[in-house]
Design a protein around this motif. Structure first.
Motif, mmCIF file in Angstrom:
data_model
loop_
_atom_site.group_PDB
_atom_site.id
_atom_site.type_symbol
_atom_site.label_atom_id
_atom_site.label_comp_id
_atom_site.label_asym_id
_atom_site.label_seq_id
_atom_site.Cartn_x
_atom_site.Cartn_y
_atom_site.Cartn_z
ATOM 1 N N GLY A 338 3.661 -5.107 -38.005
ATOM 2 C CA GLY A 338 3.918 -6.339 -39.027
ATOM 3 C C GLY A 338 5.226 -7.169 -38.912
ATOM 4 N N CYS A 339 5.976 -6.720 -37.722
ATOM 5 C CA CYS A 339 7.281 -7.172 -37.841
ATOM 6 C C CYS A 339 7.407 -8.476 -36.822
ATOM 7 C CB CYS A 339 8.276 -6.165 -37.125
ATOM 8 S SG CYS A 339 9.744 -6.912 -37.242
ATOM 9 N N ASP A 340 8.088 -9.449 -37.562
ATOM 10 C CA ASP A 340 8.073 -10.817 -36.524
ATOM 11 C C ASP A 340 9.370 -11.020 -35.845
ATOM 12 O OD1 ASP A 340 9.717 -11.235 -38.871
ATOM 13 O OD2 ASP A 340 8.535 -13.023 -39.534
ATOM 14 N N CYS A 341 10.265 -9.919 -35.821
ATOM 15 C CA CYS A 341 11.489 -10.083 -35.128
ATOM 16 C C CYS A 341 11.383 -10.552 -33.713
ATOM 17 C CB CYS A 341 12.222 -8.868 -35.287
ATOM 18 S SG CYS A 341 11.972 -7.683 -34.228
ATOM 19 N N TYR A 342 12.548 -10.704 -33.031
ATOM 20 C CA TYR A 342 12.406 -11.215 -31.735
ATOM 21 C C TYR A 342 11.677 -9.907 -30.850
ATOM 22 C CZ TYR A 342 13.719 -12.221 -26.905
ATOM 23 O OH TYR A 342 13.891 -12.564 -25.453
ATOM 24 N N THR A 343 12.216 -8.708 -31.053
ATOM 25 C CA THR A 343 11.571 -7.689 -30.472
ATOM 26 C C THR A 343 10.256 -7.285 -30.402
ATOM 27 O OG1 THR A 343 13.975 -6.977 -30.794
ATOM 28 C CG2 THR A 343 12.242 -5.218 -29.705
ATOM 29 N N CYS A 344 9.859 -7.506 -31.686
ATOM 30 C CA CYS A 344 8.432 -6.973 -31.848
ATOM 31 C C CYS A 344 7.460 -8.362 -31.298
ATOM 32 C CB CYS A 344 8.115 -6.767 -33.120
ATOM 33 S SG CYS A 344 8.655 -5.431 -33.904
ATOM 34 N N ALA A 345 7.931 -9.691 -31.739
ATOM 35 C CA ALA A 345 7.201 -10.750 -31.359
ATOM 36 C C ALA A 345 6.979 -10.945 -29.775
ATOM 37 C CB ALA A 345 7.857 -12.208 -31.896
ATOM 38 N N LEU A 370 18.378 -6.310 -33.819
ATOM 39 C CA LEU A 370 17.454 -7.342 -34.040
ATOM 40 C C LEU A 370 16.382 -6.999 -34.905
ATOM 41 C CD1 LEU A 370 17.177 -9.760 -31.060
ATOM 42 C CD2 LEU A 370 18.123 -10.248 -33.210
ATOM 43 N N HIS A 371 15.813 -5.804 -34.595
ATOM 44 C CA HIS A 371 14.697 -5.376 -35.292
ATOM 45 C C HIS A 371 15.013 -4.923 -36.737
ATOM 46 C CE1 HIS A 371 10.927 -3.314 -36.484
ATOM 47 N NE2 HIS A 371 11.733 -2.345 -36.745
ATOM 48 N N ASN A 372 16.101 -3.895 -36.650
ATOM 49 C CA ASN A 372 16.330 -3.388 -37.972
ATOM 50 C C ASN A 372 16.845 -4.415 -38.813
ATOM 51 O OD1 ASN A 372 15.651 -0.880 -37.427
ATOM 52 N ND2 ASN A 372 17.641 0.245 -37.675
HETATM 53 ZN ZN LIG Z 1 10.645 -6.076 -35.215
#
Ligand SMILES: [Zn+2]
Length: 388
Positions: A338-345, A370-372
């Motif tokens: 569900g995360c939209d951070c750079y790392t997950c995206a 970045l994620h946290n």
């Molecule tokens: Zn993330």
């Protein structure tokens, strides 16, 4: 009202004290509730200013103790102030150093003084960098913060240790006397500027330990000084959501509704953030999201808006991942769906992060931080949407 500053509550929740607000500072607008990442030494570790704004970070916290020791507040001032020095154009809040110099021995490896002695006039301490001796007084803490040039500065206080009620009262009364000295020094600083430097808002800090009568007495004292904002500090804040909520509930009715409320050091876990917002916090900060990221702990899970004990129940069913674990070696999923951070995206897999972490690759620290950070920012954004 101080020029360039204003705070207004946009909407208040019905069942809880949660509220959405707008805090204007000379470096821009902050939509509250807001999570402030900690840039201890003029940097949120592993992240550049662009990373922070991409992650939706609105305001940063800087540490007076660390910046005073290195590179020195006068050097920062000569280099154009903290905003220019670290190339962050948004608002900044600096703490007063009170927490560090009165929390001797805590997290020694993370830069706390190796010795400190508190008296009624100030604190003498030994630098964790080179063992040199230094002294902070309320006046000096304000002047250092004037040099750093943050938008919001904090009064010099003694973070009440768990040493019984008699000591909590003693520390609280000293903090109150120090607040008056901070206020008069801050007024001098503001007069000195004569429009040549941006105004800075001073926040007072409520202490009193885990004692209802002391907290109320402290709240009445701080409120009577009519400052721009009010903070609640001390060892009992941020330790667990229930204790924090209880401490805040004692003083909530004493606080003016048109001042931003800052709960200091809250945000180790997502549940802490939710608890703080539900009991009326507008600003929170915590070093934990970036510190945990560097240690391999990545947030996961999501907020579900159900009525519960605090008006919501949070469900972080999958909890925190420890990316060091061998089970991630071939895990092709992103950290959090569900995360939209750079790392997950970008689709960086848990397996890749596990590999980077085990290899001590520098990229790990950036991707994980970045994620946290984005996780906590997204959480407060979600809470704000829910409130509105
Ligand atoms: Zn993330």
């Amino acid at each position: 009202m101080l020029k360039g500053f204003s705070f207004s509550v946009v909407v208040k929740a019905h069942k809880t004290r949660a509220r959405a607000g707008e805090l204007y500072t000379p470096h821009g607008l902050v939509r509250t509730p807001v999570f402030m990442p900690v840039g201890t030494a003029g940097s949120v570790k592993a992240l550049a200013p662009g990373d922070l704004s991409d992650a939706g970070v609105q305001i940063l916290l800087g540490n007076t103790y660390h910046l005073y020791l290195r590179p020195g507040d006068t050097a920062v001032r000569r280099l154009g102030g903290l905003h220019r020095f670290m190339a962050w154009t948004g608002p900044i809040l600096t703490d007063s150093g009170g927490y560090q110099v009165s929390s001797l021995g805590k997290f020694r490896d993370e830069g706390f003084p190796v010795m400190s002695r508190i008296d009624d006039h100030g604190v003498t301490f030994k630098s964790h960098l080179d063992g040199s001796m230094h002294r902070f007084t309320p006046e000096k803490a304000i002047r250092i913060q004037e040099n750093l040039g943050a938008d919001i500065i904090m009064a010099f206080d003694e973070a009440t240790p768990a040493r019984g009620k008699a000591y909590a009262r003693h520390a609280m009364e000293r903090t109150h006397r120090w607040l008056d000295r901070c206020v008069s020094e801050w007024k001098k600083c503001e007069e000195r500027k004569q429009g040549k430097a941006l105004p800075q808002a001073l926040f007072g800090i409520i202490q009193g330990g885990n004692y209802r009568d002391l907290r109320c007495e402290s709240a009445e004292f701080v409120v009577s000084r009519d400052l721009m904002g009010i903070a609640i500090g001390g060892a009992s804040i941020g330790k667990n959501p229930e204790e924090t909520a209880e401490n805040v509930s004692w003083v909530a009715d004493l606080l003016p509704s048109n001042n931003p409320l800052y709960l200091m050091g809250v945000g180790v876990n997502p549940e802490d953030v939710i608890g703080a917002v539900l009991c009326g916090a507008d600003l929170i900060d915590c070093v934990a999201p970036t510190r945990l990221a560097r240690m391999g702990h990545l947030y996961s899970g999501k907020l579900r808006g159900k009525a519960g004990k605090w008006g919501f129940t949070s469900e972080f069913s999958r909890g925190r991942l420890n990316i060091d674990q061998a089970r991630f070696r071939l895990d092709d999923h992103v950290i959090d769906e569900g995360c939209d951070c750079y790392t997950c995206a970008m689709g960086f897999s848990r397996a890749y992060l596990h590999h980077l972490f085990r290899s001590r690759e520098l990229l790990y620290y950036r991707l994980a931080s970045l994620h946290n950070v984005r996780f906590m920012v997204r959480l407060t954004e979600g809470l704000r949407r829910t409130i509105v």
